[in-house]
Design an enzyme around this catalytic site. Structure first.
Site, PDB file in Angstrom:
ATOM      1  N   TRP A   1       0.824  -1.224   0.000  1.00 51.08           N
ATOM      2  CA  TRP A   1       0.000   0.000   0.000  1.00 51.08           C
ATOM      3  C   TRP A   1       0.851   1.264   0.000  1.00 51.08           C
ATOM      4  O   TRP A   1       0.324   2.366  -0.132  1.00 51.08           O
ATOM      5  CB  TRP A   1      -0.937   0.004   1.218  1.00 51.08           C
ATOM      6  CG  TRP A   1      -1.998  -1.049   1.187  1.00 51.08           C
ATOM      7  CD1 TRP A   1      -2.175  -2.035   0.248  1.00 51.08           C
ATOM      8  CD2 TRP A   1      -3.057  -1.237   2.146  1.00 51.08           C
ATOM      9  NE1 TRP A   1      -3.260  -2.817   0.564  1.00 51.08           N
ATOM     10  CE2 TRP A   1      -3.826  -2.345   1.728  1.00 51.08           C
ATOM     11  CE3 TRP A   1      -3.414  -0.581   3.318  1.00 51.08           C
ATOM     12  CZ2 TRP A   1      -4.937  -2.801   2.434  1.00 51.08           C
ATOM     13  CZ3 TRP A   1      -4.517  -1.034   4.032  1.00 51.08           C
ATOM     14  CH2 TRP A   1      -5.269  -2.127   3.584  1.00 51.08           C
ATOM     15  N   LYS A   2       2.134   1.104   0.179  1.00 48.75           N
ATOM     16  CA  LYS A   2       3.056   2.254   0.214  1.00 48.75           C
ATOM     17  C   LYS A   2       2.559   3.306   1.215  1.00 48.75           C
ATOM     18  O   LYS A   2       1.996   2.938   2.246  1.00 48.75           O
ATOM     19  CB  LYS A   2       3.243   2.813  -1.195  1.00 48.75           C
ATOM     20  CG  LYS A   2       3.661   1.722  -2.180  1.00 48.75           C
ATOM     21  CD  LYS A   2       4.168   2.220  -3.486  1.00 48.75           C
ATOM     22  CE  LYS A   2       4.579   1.048  -4.356  1.00 48.75           C
ATOM     23  NZ  LYS A   2       5.157   1.426  -5.623  1.00 48.75           N
TER      24      LYS A   2
ATOM     25  N   HIS B   1      12.802  -2.597  -1.150  1.00 52.03           N
ATOM     26  CA  HIS B   1      12.012  -2.052  -2.260  1.00 52.03           C
ATOM     27  C   HIS B   1      12.817  -0.949  -2.944  1.00 52.03           C
ATOM     28  O   HIS B   1      13.546  -0.215  -2.275  1.00 52.03           O
ATOM     29  CB  HIS B   1      10.681  -1.503  -1.735  1.00 52.03           C
ATOM     30  CG  HIS B   1       9.736  -1.158  -2.840  1.00 52.03           C
ATOM     31  ND1 HIS B   1       9.850   0.001  -3.565  1.00 52.03           N
ATOM     32  CD2 HIS B   1       8.686  -1.838  -3.372  1.00 52.03           C
ATOM     33  CE1 HIS B   1       8.900   0.023  -4.488  1.00 52.03           C
ATOM     34  NE2 HIS B   1       8.180  -1.088  -4.386  1.00 52.03           N
TER      35      HIS B   1
ATOM     36  N   GLU C   1      12.064   1.832  -3.923  1.00 53.86           N
ATOM     37  CA  GLU C   1      11.831   3.165  -3.367  1.00 53.86           C
ATOM     38  C   GLU C   1      12.633   3.373  -2.077  1.00 53.86           C
ATOM     39  O   GLU C   1      12.977   4.497  -1.731  1.00 53.86           O
ATOM     40  CB  GLU C   1      10.318   3.378  -3.145  1.00 53.86           C
ATOM     41  CG  GLU C   1       9.607   3.569  -4.487  1.00 53.86           C
ATOM     42  CD  GLU C   1       8.136   3.201  -4.490  1.00 53.86           C
ATOM     43  OE1 GLU C   1       7.547   3.053  -3.414  1.00 53.86           O
ATOM     44  OE2 GLU C   1       7.598   3.047  -5.604  1.00 53.86           O
TER      45      GLU C   1
ATOM     46  N   SER D   1       3.478  -2.437 -12.092  1.00 56.21           N
ATOM     47  CA  SER D   1       2.296  -2.172 -12.920  1.00 56.21           C
ATOM     48  C   SER D   1       1.477  -3.425 -13.220  1.00 56.21           C
ATOM     49  O   SER D   1       0.903  -3.561 -14.304  1.00 56.21           O
ATOM     50  CB  SER D   1       2.680  -1.460 -14.222  1.00 56.21           C
ATOM     51  OG  SER D   1       3.260  -0.200 -13.935  1.00 56.21           O
TER      52      SER D   1
ATOM     53  N   GLY E   1       1.423  -2.583  -6.203  1.00 54.15           N
ATOM     54  CA  GLY E   1       1.258  -1.267  -5.599  1.00 54.15           C
ATOM     55  C   GLY E   1      -0.115  -0.702  -5.929  1.00 54.15           C
ATOM     56  O   GLY E   1      -1.116  -0.990  -5.261  1.00 54.15           O
ATOM     57  N   GLY E   2      -0.185   0.086  -6.991  1.00 55.77           N
ATOM     58  CA  GLY E   2      -1.398   0.819  -7.360  1.00 55.77           C
ATOM     59  C   GLY E   2      -2.665  -0.027  -7.351  1.00 55.77           C
ATOM     60  O   GLY E   2      -3.688   0.370  -6.771  1.00 55.77           O
TER      61      GLY E   2
END
Ligand code: PGA
Length: 270
Positions: free
Chosen positions: A10-11, A95, A97, A226, A247-248
């Protein structure tokens, strides 16, 4: 036989109310799905809320990061035992990020470092997670510049080997690797399924060299970048891809549930 996994990263999204709603909606959506381990990885602040929401279900809880020390003067960091006490079974480690691989400085092409993880800290985190009985989901992946320079395979080999240094053979079943090409994360540009499969196969080859073929065949290798309802089936139909780190598409219960169902169905057919 490897049971597929869909992990929602969910970041930095969802306050506690939103986390409760999203986790509860995911539980409802995937209630009847068998043959797929679903893991929700909310921000630290929502771990306890999500734990409560998924209580009495087969869903599992994961964190997005940890620090390797057990306690001490490390302002803003969170230790493995603290995650365990929130009900975590999994933790994402390394990750892109967190490795600070958001992008490149326009002038120099130098990788921008934001949070500062590197191969050495990723390894410390993996070892700390395993020592505390948390299952690390270890992320590896190349930037677009590295891919274009033909460095993908060497880099992935190095990242996997470095992340798993000193990991004991008896711990391998707790280690999950996620192949996440940096250029595919949050960009809408998914990696071609055949190529993702090839790199996941390469990762399994490295795992085989390190821990033996038998162990490597039992270990989960996920794809991330993605992944969406319209591309998940192609990815999940590939032999070496055991699931996704999402993620998204994990922020909407319906779309995440579609990914979960696709993983369960594609893998039960193969
Ligand atoms: P994405 O993110 O699905 O939004 O591309 C994947 C990830 O960063 O784990």
């Amino acid at each position: 036989m490897r049971i597929p996994m869909m992990a929602g990263n969910w970041k930095m999204n969802c306050d506690n109310d939103e986390a409760w709603d999203l986790a509860s909606a995911v539980c409802d959506e995937v209630e009847d799905v068998e043959n797929c381990q679903v893991v929700l990885c909310p921000p630290f602040t929502a771990l306890s809320t999500v734990e409560e929401a998924i209580e009495d279900t087969d869903l599992a809880l994961g964190a997005q990061n940890l620090y390797w020390a057990e306690s001490g003067a490390f302002t803003g960091e969170v230790a493995a035992k603290m995650l365990l006490s929130c009900g975590c079974e999994y933790v994402i480690v390394g990750h892109s990020e967190r490795r600070g691989r958001f992008g490149e400085a326009p002038e120099t092409g130098e990788l921008l470092t934001v949070f500062g993880d590197n191969d050495a800290t990723v390894n410390k985190k993996v070892l700390a997670a395993l020592a505390a009985d948390l299952r690390p989901i270890v992320c590896v992946g190349e930037t677009i510049a590295e891919r274009q320079a033909g460095q993908t395979d060497a880099l992935i080999r190095d990242q996997v080997k470095a992340a798993l240094a000193h990991v004991k053979a008896q711990d391998t079943e707790d280690v999950i690797i996620a192949y996440e090409p940096v250029w595919a994360i949050g960009t809408g540009e998914v990696c071609d399924a055949k190529e993702a499969n090839r790199v996941c196969g390469l990762i399994r080859e490295v795992l085989g060299e390190r821990f033996g073929q038998e162990s490597a065949q039992e270990m989960l290798v996920l794809y991330g970048g993605s992944m969406k309802p319209d591309n998940v089936r192609g990815l999940m139909a590939e032999e070496e891809i055991d699931g996704g780190l999402v993620g998204g598409a994990s922020l909407k219960a319906e779309s995440f549930a579609e990914l979960v169902r696709a993983a369960a169905e594609e893998k039960s057919e193969s």
